[in-house]
Design a protein around this motif. Structure first.
Motif, PDB file in Angstrom:
ATOM      1  N   SER A 407       0.822  -1.212   0.000  1.00  0.00           N
ATOM      2  CA  SER A 407       0.000   0.000   0.000  1.00  0.00           C
ATOM      3  C   SER A 407       0.857   1.263   0.000  1.00  0.00           C
ATOM      4  CB  SER A 407      -0.929  -0.012   1.225  1.00  0.00           C
ATOM      5  OG  SER A 407      -1.703   1.159   1.285  1.00  0.00           O
ATOM      6  N   ILE A 408       1.868   1.295   0.837  1.00  0.00           N
ATOM      7  CA  ILE A 408       2.741   2.468   0.931  1.00  0.00           C
ATOM      8  C   ILE A 408       3.460   2.722  -0.394  1.00  0.00           C
ATOM      9  CG2 ILE A 408       4.831   3.376   2.030  1.00  0.00           C
ATOM     10  CD1 ILE A 408       3.936   1.838   4.584  1.00  0.00           C
ATOM     11  N   SER A 409       3.979   1.667  -0.990  1.00  0.00           N
ATOM     12  CA  SER A 409       4.717   1.832  -2.247  1.00  0.00           C
ATOM     13  C   SER A 409       3.793   2.235  -3.392  1.00  0.00           C
ATOM     14  CB  SER A 409       5.454   0.537  -2.588  1.00  0.00           C
ATOM     15  OG  SER A 409       4.564  -0.561  -2.658  1.00  0.00           O
ATOM     16  N   LEU A 410       2.566   1.729  -3.402  1.00  0.00           N
ATOM     17  CA  LEU A 410       1.605   2.111  -4.435  1.00  0.00           C
ATOM     18  C   LEU A 410       1.285   3.603  -4.381  1.00  0.00           C
ATOM     19  CD1 LEU A 410      -0.980  -0.834  -4.399  1.00  0.00           C
ATOM     20  CD2 LEU A 410       0.304  -0.061  -6.387  1.00  0.00           C
ATOM     21  N   LEU A 411       1.051   4.106  -3.196  1.00  0.00           N
ATOM     22  CA  LEU A 411       0.712   5.525  -3.041  1.00  0.00           C
ATOM     23  C   LEU A 411       1.874   6.422  -3.477  1.00  0.00           C
ATOM     24  CD1 LEU A 411      -1.185   5.496   0.392  1.00  0.00           C
ATOM     25  CD2 LEU A 411      -2.148   6.035  -1.858  1.00  0.00           C
TER      26      LEU A 411
END
Length: 504
Positions: A407-411
């Motif tokens: 999730s963090i990397s996607l954002l």
């Protein structure tokens, strides 16, 4: 003819997405209970491992459409025949390499997962990988035929064939599971049906599209030119696989089959969510490549990018908000006990990927403009961050930790880096895009408030009450979007579809 094909393709894409969702609602609970959590976890693990071999595609499918459009614009039939021969040769080699690699992985399952899987699970994983490797080999061999059908914009045939596969697969798999053949039986059914689809594409190419091959005079040196274009697509595919499949490998390696099964349920819901978006954008791929040769292509790209993005947002807004409101009871009813963590994992996957999903037409625009290198670099950084975060979080918190890393990397990659690149380097009007998207948010928020009230009024603890809540919320969402979010063109599109459906 082609315009009708595109319109029919969009409609059939949404019908297929709906069909996938309905069948998953019915089929997946049956499959989970017949397999059991451990067996489903093994199947998920084996599938994700073989999925890595799909990286051998090297982005050549997109390259084929690019070069097909180039030769077609010149009306060069001989060049097309030679192009077909070159790609068939390349894909045949790739198919054999993929199968050999699959054999290598399948015979080393104990070294990879011996610490967390039982002896029986290791044997099952081995046979699953063998079967799925053969399936992948045949898929690679037929790729040039599938790409040729898509390049000719024969979307009706493609979508009907895909819908048939969607329906037939569970109808055959359930009896096989009831007979006790478990995950290996599932893999065999998947392979046989995929082979039937591949053969259908090949027959259609020869009989209906008069596909030609010419090895004589084919300049195989063009492979170097194709490779220079495809290399960043290939790297990007590797990065995508890392971001979407590495969590399952981490869980299989450090947590075992049960944690992998829970993540697999959440991942399956996320895949359905992604299909809502990609089912539309995939139909416009040939048009995107043709616009490259049109006048004022930058403006036309921006308008098409925004138009498709708004349609995708309308649909993703409904599905995404519905998952937030009703996802927990849905998973409890659908998957059963032992999958409670799948709700949090699902939200961590679904919500951040909404940004790239409403902008996924931009991927094909990048490829058409030969400006896809930056995305590869950005997603490479994203994959590194994902891996560094997900391994320790996965060890500590299982599936939720892995999903948090993703999730963090996607954002970071999609919310910031890619939007800057679209605007600053590609010339797309991103300010206009987000202005049009943000106009839809009030309607979605108001509908969500009604959805909260619905959950208070009804307690969706069984399938019938949950279905009632879903219908009521969908109606409220449609009303708010019609009154506050949709523009005139979108309303006309809906009315036109209703009128045509009524006449039929």
């Amino acid at each position: 003819m082609k315009i009708n094909q595109v319109k029919a393709g969009v409609i059939l894409s949404y019908l297929q997405t709906a069909l996938n969702a309905v069948i998953s609602l019915v089929y997946t609970p049956i499959m989970l209970r017949l397999l059991g959590q451990s067996e489903y976890g093994v199947y998920t693990l084996a599938s994700s491992m073989i999925a890595y071999l799909g990286l051998l595609n090297f982005g050549l499918s997109s390259s084929y459409i690019r070069y097909y459009s180039k030769y077609k614009s010149r009306d060069d039939s001989r060049g097309l025949a030679q192009l077909n021969s070159i790609f068939l040769s390349v894909y045949t080699v790739i198919a054999l390499i993929a199968f050999a690699a699959g054999l290598g992985i399948s015979f080393n399952t104990e070294a990879l997962f011996g610490a967390t899987l039982t002896a029986e699970e290791l044997v099952t994983t081995k046979y699953l990988m063998l079967i799925l490797s053969f399936n992948l080999m045949m898929t690679f061999f037929s790729t040039v035929f599938t790409a040729y059908v898509g390049a000719n914009e024969r979307f009706v045939f493609q979508k009907v064939l895909s819908m048939g596969k969607t329906v037939v697969s569970p109808l055959v798999t359930i009896p096989v599971l009831l007979l006790g053949y478990r995950s290996i039986g599932m893999a065999v059914v998947t392979t046989v049906i995929s082979l039937a689809v591949d053969v259908s594409n090949i027959v259609y190419c020869f009989r209906k599209l008069n596909m030609k091959f010419s090895f004589r005079g084919a300049d195989f040196r063009i492979i170097l030119e194709i490779a220079s274009f495809s290399v960043f697509i290939a790297i990007n595919s590797i990065v995508d696989q890392i971001n979407w499949q590495v969590d399952k490998f981490i869980l299989g390696r450090y947590q075992g089959s049960t944690a992998t099964a829970v993540y697999g349920v959440a991942s399956q819901i996320n895949t359905l969510y992604m299909n809502v978006s990609t089912s539309v954008s995939s139909v416009f791929t040939p048009r995107v490549h043709r616009l490259l040769y049109a006048e004022d292509s930058s403006r036309q790209y921006s308008l098409l990018f925004t138009k498709i993005g708004r349609i995708q947002m309308l649909l993703l807004g409904l599905v995404g908000s519905g998952l937030i409101l009703f996802g927990r009871p849905f998973i409890q009813i659908w998957a059963g006990r032992g999958y409670e963590d799948a709700y949090a994992i699902m939200l961590l996957l679904v919500l951040p990927c909404t940004i790239p999903l409403i902008q996924n037409l931009g991927i094909e625009i990048q490829r058409a403009m030969n400006m896809h290198r930056f995305r590869t670099v950005a997603y490479g950084i994203m994959a590194g961050v994902n891996l560094c975060i997900s391994v320790p979080l996965g060890k500590l918190y299982g599936g939720i930790g892995c999903a948090a890393g993703t999730s963090i990397s996607l954002l970071a990659a999609n919310g910031f880096l890619m939007n800057w690149y679209y605007s600053a380097k590609m010339g797309l009007n991103i300010r206009y895009f987000w202005k049009e998207i943000l106009r839809m948010i009030p309607a979605i928020l108001l509908a969500s408030a009604v959805g909260v009230a619905i959950t208070w009024m009804f307690d969706p603890k069984n399938i019938f009450v949950l279905a009632l809540c879903g219908v009521l919320y969908s109606a409220a969402y449609a009303l708010f979007c019609w009154g506050l979010a949709m523009n005139r063109e979108e309303k006309q599109l809906v009315l036109s579809f209703i009128k045509k459906a009524a006449r039929r």
